[in-house]
Design a protein around this motif. Structure first.
Motif, mmCIF file in Angstrom:
data_model
loop_
_atom_site.group_PDB
_atom_site.id
_atom_site.type_symbol
_atom_site.label_atom_id
_atom_site.label_comp_id
_atom_site.label_asym_id
_atom_site.label_seq_id
_atom_site.Cartn_x
_atom_site.Cartn_y
_atom_site.Cartn_z
ATOM 1 N N ARG A 222 0.831 -1.198 0.000
ATOM 2 C CA ARG A 222 0.000 0.000 0.000
ATOM 3 C C ARG A 222 0.878 1.266 0.000
ATOM 4 N N GLN A 223 1.969 1.230 0.779
ATOM 5 C CA GLN A 223 2.877 2.376 0.828
ATOM 6 C C GLN A 223 3.521 2.635 -0.533
ATOM 7 N N GLN A 224 3.885 1.564 -1.217
ATOM 8 C CA GLN A 224 4.502 1.717 -2.549
ATOM 9 C C GLN A 224 3.514 2.337 -3.527
ATOM 10 N N LEU A 225 2.224 1.942 -3.409
ATOM 11 C CA LEU A 225 1.191 2.544 -4.270
ATOM 12 C C LEU A 225 1.032 4.028 -3.954
ATOM 13 N N THR A 226 1.078 4.358 -2.650
ATOM 14 C CA THR A 226 0.954 5.764 -2.244
ATOM 15 C C THR A 226 2.128 6.598 -2.765
ATOM 16 N N ASP A 227 3.333 6.011 -2.741
ATOM 17 C CA ASP A 227 4.524 6.732 -3.204
ATOM 18 C C ASP A 227 4.443 7.096 -4.691
ATOM 19 N N MET A 228 3.651 6.352 -5.432
ATOM 20 C CA MET A 228 3.526 6.657 -6.870
ATOM 21 C C MET A 228 2.874 8.013 -7.111
ATOM 22 N N ASP A 229 2.084 8.480 -6.154
ATOM 23 C CA ASP A 229 1.424 9.775 -6.289
ATOM 24 C C ASP A 229 2.205 10.906 -5.628
ATOM 25 N N ALA A 230 3.303 10.571 -4.990
ATOM 26 C CA ALA A 230 4.094 11.592 -4.302
ATOM 27 C C ALA A 230 4.819 12.457 -5.331
ATOM 28 N N PRO A 231 5.072 13.741 -5.052
ATOM 29 C CA PRO A 231 5.822 14.609 -5.991
ATOM 30 C C PRO A 231 7.236 14.112 -6.185
#
Length: 232
Positions: A37-46
């Protein structure tokens, strides 16, 4: 489905391009896996600052190259325009100097040969030339009478020839002129000379009764097809 397979599918899942079966399997795995889930969230990080700076530098380089290319292209177009303009003006100057601009021919470049009068009353004059190049004969009015003079182009070159010019060889060394004295609207001049200045030769005069040697049979036959003012 293990983490490795899910992590491989995460980019497709993030962009919404995976199949329904894969989407369902990934969502089931994400429900119980904090790491994925964290890796998926990081995809949207700037993007990190370093990567953002590099992208800006790359963009600036591309813009500089584009500006330089446009500058060089404008300079090349301007250079081509100048070259075309110079060549066009040079070509026009040569054409004008050869075909339109006439100057008196030096007396040393021609010699008076003969004058005769035909049975029709027309007077024929013949002169020899050192070099023929679009020579023309014209009348110059001076105080002592009319002078029959020869003009040549400012640039004595046999180029830009017309169809009529091509009928005669380039080494043509004679200029001939046929004149009808009756064409004078205001009466005959007192004197008619060939050439200008001290080298001019008196062809006929009122004092001598406009006496001109009569043409021989050969000259009559030769000049019969010529029109008044016809110069070759």
């Amino acid at each position: 489905m293990n983490c490795k397979i899910v992590q491989d599918l995460l980019p497709l899942y993030h962009d919404g391009v995976c199949s329904e079966e894969s989407r369902a399997a990934v969502e089931e795995h994400l429900a119980g896996c904090e790491s994925c889930r964290q890796q998926l969230t990081d995809m949207d990080a700037p993007l990190p600052a370093a990567e953002e700076e590099k992208r800006e530098e790359d963009t600036a380089v591309v813009e500089r190259i584009a500006r330089e290319w446009r500058r060089l292209w404008r300079r090349a177009l301007l250079t081509c325009a100048v070259v075309v303009a110079v060549l066009s003006l040079g070509g026009f100057a040569i054409w004008y100097s050869v075909t339109q601009c006439k100057v008196p021919m030096d007396s040393g470049d021609y010699a008076y040969l003969n004058t005769c009068v035909l049975e029709s009353g027309e007077v024929c004059v013949e002169a020899g030339l050192n070099k023929a190049c679009r020579n023309t004969i014209y009348f110059e009015k001076e105080e002592d009478g009319h002078h029959l003079c020869i003009h040549r182009p400012l640039l004595p070159l046999n180029i830009f020839l017309s169809r009529s010019d091509l009928m005669f060889p380039e080494d043509l060394a004679v200029v001939r002129w046929k004149f009808d004295p009756r064409y004078y609207s205001s009466g005959r001049p007192e004197n008619v000379y060939f050439g200008e200045g001290e080298d001019s030769i008196l062809l006929w005069s009122k004092e001598d009764g406009y006496a001109v040697p009569a043409a021989t049979e050969t000259e009559e036959a030769f000049w019969s097809d010529w029109s008044p003012g016809h110069v070759y």
